[in-house]
Design a protein around this motif. Structure first.
Motif, PDB file in Angstrom:
ATOM      1  N   GLN A   1      61.577  86.625 105.779  1.00 49.23           N
ATOM      2  CA  GLN A   1      62.433  87.658 106.365  1.00 49.23           C
ATOM      3  C   GLN A   1      62.630  88.698 105.185  1.00 49.23           C
ATOM      4  O   GLN A   1      62.656  89.910 105.354  1.00 49.23           O
ATOM      5  N   ARG A   2      62.978  88.470 103.940  1.00 50.89           N
ATOM      6  CA  ARG A   2      62.865  89.176 102.875  1.00 50.89           C
ATOM      7  C   ARG A   2      61.874  90.139 102.594  1.00 50.89           C
ATOM      8  O   ARG A   2      61.777  91.237 102.085  1.00 50.89           O
ATOM      9  N   ALA A   3      60.648  89.570 103.153  1.00 48.13           N
ATOM     10  CA  ALA A   3      59.327  90.445 103.108  1.00 48.13           C
ATOM     11  C   ALA A   3      59.029  91.133 104.387  1.00 48.13           C
ATOM     12  O   ALA A   3      58.019  91.598 104.680  1.00 48.13           O
ATOM     13  N   HIS A   4      59.940  91.161 105.294  1.00 44.81           N
ATOM     14  CA  HIS A   4      60.117  92.061 106.544  1.00 44.81           C
ATOM     15  C   HIS A   4      59.127  91.270 107.495  1.00 44.81           C
ATOM     16  O   HIS A   4      58.689  92.073 108.256  1.00 44.81           O
ATOM     17  N   ILE A   5      59.046  90.075 107.536  1.00 49.74           N
ATOM     18  CA  ILE A   5      58.411  89.100 108.498  1.00 49.74           C
ATOM     19  C   ILE A   5      59.562  88.743 109.568  1.00 49.74           C
ATOM     20  O   ILE A   5      60.613  88.210 108.970  1.00 49.74           O
ATOM     21  N   ASP A   6      59.169  88.761 110.733  1.00 51.64           N
ATOM     22  CA  ASP A   6      60.213  88.100 111.753  1.00 51.64           C
ATOM     23  C   ASP A   6      60.060  86.752 111.735  1.00 51.64           C
ATOM     24  O   ASP A   6      59.348  86.377 112.658  1.00 51.64           O
ATOM     25  N   ALA A   7      60.453  85.899 110.760  1.00 56.41           N
ATOM     26  CA  ALA A   7      60.202  84.373 110.719  1.00 56.41           C
ATOM     27  C   ALA A   7      61.656  83.889 111.469  1.00 56.41           C
ATOM     28  O   ALA A   7      62.677  84.224 111.528  1.00 56.41           O
ATOM     29  N   LYS A   8      61.188  82.779 112.450  1.00 62.95           N
ATOM     30  CA  LYS A   8      62.302  82.400 113.030  1.00 62.95           C
ATOM     31  C   LYS A   8      62.182  80.777 113.155  1.00 62.95           C
ATOM     32  O   LYS A   8      60.952  80.213 113.230  1.00 62.95           O
ATOM     33  N   PRO A   9      63.366  80.298 113.233  1.00 64.07           N
ATOM     34  CA  PRO A   9      63.264  78.647 113.430  1.00 64.07           C
ATOM     35  C   PRO A   9      62.869  78.279 114.669  1.00 64.07           C
ATOM     36  O   PRO A   9      63.363  78.831 115.899  1.00 64.07           O
ATOM     37  N   ASN A  10      61.912  77.155 114.898  1.00 62.91           N
ATOM     38  CA  ASN A  10      61.971  76.591 116.228  1.00 62.91           C
ATOM     39  C   ASN A  10      62.225  74.898 116.105  1.00 62.91           C
ATOM     40  O   ASN A  10      61.736  74.221 115.547  1.00 62.91           O
ATOM     41  N   PRO A  11      63.451  74.900 116.760  1.00 59.52           N
ATOM     42  CA  PRO A  11      64.348  73.598 116.635  1.00 59.52           C
ATOM     43  C   PRO A  11      63.703  72.462 117.354  1.00 59.52           C
ATOM     44  O   PRO A  11      64.208  71.256 117.453  1.00 59.52           O
ATOM     45  N   SER A  12      62.729  72.735 118.353  1.00 59.06           N
ATOM     46  CA  SER A  12      62.513  71.815 119.329  1.00 59.06           C
ATOM     47  C   SER A  12      61.020  71.445 119.284  1.00 59.06           C
ATOM     48  O   SER A  12      60.604  70.722 120.016  1.00 59.06           O
ATOM     49  N   PHE A  13      60.210  72.113 118.343  1.00 56.07           N
ATOM     50  CA  PHE A  13      58.725  72.020 118.351  1.00 56.07           C
ATOM     51  C   PHE A  13      58.264  70.452 117.898  1.00 56.07           C
ATOM     52  O   PHE A  13      58.844  69.869 117.147  1.00 56.07           O
ATOM     53  N   GLU A  14      57.360  70.004 118.808  1.00 53.95           N
ATOM     54  CA  GLU A  14      56.936  68.598 118.590  1.00 53.95           C
ATOM     55  C   GLU A  14      55.606  68.872 118.165  1.00 53.95           C
ATOM     56  O   GLU A  14      54.626  69.788 118.354  1.00 53.95           O
ATOM     57  N   TRP A  15      54.922  67.930 117.098  1.00 57.60           N
ATOM     58  CA  TRP A  15      54.081  68.168 116.301  1.00 57.60           C
ATOM     59  C   TRP A  15      52.699  67.773 116.988  1.00 57.60           C
ATOM     60  O   TRP A  15      52.751  66.793 117.945  1.00 57.60           O
ATOM     61  N   ILE A  16      51.401  68.391 116.662  1.00 55.59           N
ATOM     62  CA  ILE A  16      50.186  68.394 117.456  1.00 55.59           C
ATOM     63  C   ILE A  16      49.361  67.860 116.367  1.00 55.59           C
ATOM     64  O   ILE A  16      49.292  67.836 115.413  1.00 55.59           O
ATOM     65  N   HIS A  17      48.212  67.263 117.255  1.00 60.93           N
ATOM     66  CA  HIS A  17      47.152  66.393 116.414  1.00 60.93           C
ATOM     67  C   HIS A  17      46.818  67.053 115.090  1.00 60.93           C
ATOM     68  O   HIS A  17      46.285  66.344 114.149  1.00 60.93           O
ATOM     69  N   ASP A  18      46.427  68.518 115.497  1.00 64.43           N
ATOM     70  CA  ASP A  18      45.774  69.174 114.296  1.00 64.43           C
ATOM     71  C   ASP A  18      46.225  68.981 112.741  1.00 64.43           C
ATOM     72  O   ASP A  18      45.851  69.281 111.784  1.00 64.43           O
ATOM     73  N   THR A  19      47.846  68.694 112.839  1.00 66.08           N
ATOM     74  CA  THR A  19      48.430  68.689 111.507  1.00 66.08           C
ATOM     75  C   THR A  19      48.672  67.085 111.269  1.00 66.08           C
ATOM     76  O   THR A  19      48.223  66.759 110.218  1.00 66.08           O
ATOM     77  N   PHE A  20      49.150  66.441 112.430  1.00 64.42           N
ATOM     78  CA  PHE A  20      49.590  65.164 111.846  1.00 64.42           C
ATOM     79  C   PHE A  20      48.400  64.140 111.669  1.00 64.42           C
ATOM     80  O   PHE A  20      48.418  63.104 111.042  1.00 64.42           O
ATOM     81  N   LEU A  21      47.124  64.410 112.477  1.00 59.67           N
ATOM     82  CA  LEU A  21      46.028  63.570 112.092  1.00 59.67           C
ATOM     83  C   LEU A  21      45.500  63.858 110.898  1.00 59.67           C
ATOM     84  O   LEU A  21      45.206  62.492 110.158  1.00 59.67           O
ATOM     85  N   VAL A  22      45.362  65.189 110.269  1.00 60.41           N
ATOM     86  CA  VAL A  22      44.920  65.141 108.614  1.00 60.41           C
ATOM     87  C   VAL A  22      46.147  64.342 107.767  1.00 60.41           C
ATOM     88  O   VAL A  22      45.880  63.467 106.760  1.00 60.41           O
ATOM     89  N   LEU A  23      47.436  64.464 108.205  1.00 60.51           N
ATOM     90  CA  LEU A  23      48.579  63.814 107.244  1.00 60.51           C
ATOM     91  C   LEU A  23      48.222  62.630 107.100  1.00 60.51           C
ATOM     92  O   LEU A  23      48.727  61.775 106.187  1.00 60.51           O
ATOM     93  N   ILE A  24      48.373  61.902 108.417  1.00 61.28           N
ATOM     94  CA  ILE A  24      47.942  60.465 108.501  1.00 61.28           C
ATOM     95  C   ILE A  24      47.013  59.712 107.897  1.00 61.28           C
ATOM     96  O   ILE A  24      46.938  58.870 106.883  1.00 61.28           O
ATOM     97  N   ARG A  25      45.874  60.789 107.767  1.00 64.07           N
ATOM     98  CA  ARG A  25      44.544  60.474 106.672  1.00 64.07           C
ATOM     99  C   ARG A  25      44.856  60.582 105.405  1.00 64.07           C
ATOM    100  O   ARG A  25      44.288  59.923 104.532  1.00 64.07           O
ATOM    101  N   MET A  26      45.646  61.725 105.027  1.00 58.89           N
ATOM    102  CA  MET A  26      45.942  61.862 103.607  1.00 58.89           C
ATOM    103  C   MET A  26      46.828  60.831 103.053  1.00 58.89           C
ATOM    104  O   MET A  26      46.624  60.422 101.777  1.00 58.89           O
ATOM    105  N   PHE A  27      47.640  60.459 103.824  1.00 62.59           N
ATOM    106  CA  PHE A  27      49.032  59.710 103.278  1.00 62.59           C
ATOM    107  C   PHE A  27      49.297  58.493 104.109  1.00 62.59           C
ATOM    108  O   PHE A  27      50.451  58.410 105.015  1.00 62.59           O
TER     109      PHE A  27
END
Length: 284
Positions: free
Chosen positions: A100-126
């Protein structure tokens, strides 16, 4: 030369079966995760390919304290159902404030549920438990310069011990894949024919850009890939290449001059989908 900067990663997450099947990519993801833990990684700033938001200048940050996971096709649910996600809400709010300080309209999303493109890799990494992680959305305009700027703005967090991960695809066009062996035999790695020429050519172009460019030239070269004559065959839609631009933003500052990426592993799936795994930089 870099001083006190963590590595940055561009991972091709591939099909959902990359979570359930052993592969060179899975081994490399695990090695990267082990190295991060050994170096006491503070957290992860991550942008995937399967979540975007509308708005000219908008990006969202996942701020759900107890996110669920999307179902994964062709994978035993026991592999991922009980894996605990660790959203980093404090750092997520910091990212919002910085953007936001860099003038990007950044917003929180309080309800987003994670999708396989991220947690698939994280499970493999950790596999024994992930570090605190911030998930960033794409912007649905898929402007490469915008996504590069997001990585550039947040880049100073690398000096605090955060690693940056973009998960998309080097060659990822679902319309050009050969689905028969997966559908009939649950064999995502079957190669009844070699990859087609357009896929091989673009895959090589991605490797050349990441391994032969550093600093600001990496950013310029990554952007030029969207004008490559085989880009539209390699990416029928843009979302799986935007995380590569995010990574270039995080690893393409003048301070990164002389720090080149390397190809750590690679798997071909569904004949024409190339899952190349890259790391830029190294732990001090």
């Amino acid at each position: 030369m870099q001083q006190g900067l963590t590595p940055v990663y561009f991972f091709s997450h591939g099909s959902t079966m990359m979570l359930g099947e052993e592969s060179a990519s899975a081994d490399f993801w695990k090695a990267c995760g082990d190295e991060a833990l050994q170096n006491k990684v503070k957290g992860i700033i991550m942008m995937g390919a399967h979540w975007d938001c509308k708005g000219h200048n908008t990006i969202e940050v996942a701020m759900n304290p107890n996110p669920g996971k999307s179902p994964i096709a062709y994978v035993d649910p026991r592999i991922y159902k009980e894996y605990k996600l660790v959203p980093d809400l404090e750092t997520g709010q910091r990212c919002i404030d910085i953007l936001q300080r860099a003038h990007i309209d950044a917003k929180p999303n309080p309800s987003f549920e994670w999708i396989h493109d991220t947690f698939l890799v994280l499970i493999r990494m950790f596999p024994q438990g992930m570090p605190p992680t911030v998930l960033l959305s794409l912007n649905a305009r898929y402007d490469p310069h915008f996504h590069m700027r997001i990585g550039s703005i947040l880049r100073p967090l690398r000096k605090e011990g955060y690693i940056f991960v973009g998960t998309g695809g080097a060659v990822h066009n679902l319309y050009r894949n050969k689905w028969g062996p997966m559908v009939k035999y649950r064999d995502n790695f079957a190669m009844t024919t070699p990859p087609e020429g357009w896929a091989l050519e673009f895959r090589q172009a991605v490797e050349d850009v990441i391994t032969k460019n550093s600093g600001p030239s990496l950013r310029r070269a990554m952007t030029r890939l969207l004008k490559h004559p085989e880009y539209r065959d390699a990416h029928g839609t843009d979302e799986h290449f935007m995380p590569a631009l995010f990574v270039a933003g995080a690893a393409g500052d003048a301070e990164d001059e002389g720090v080149y990426g390397r190809l750590g592993a690679e798997d071909w799936e569904l004949t024409n989908m190339c899952n190349s795994q890259f790391i830029i930089g190294c732990w001090a």
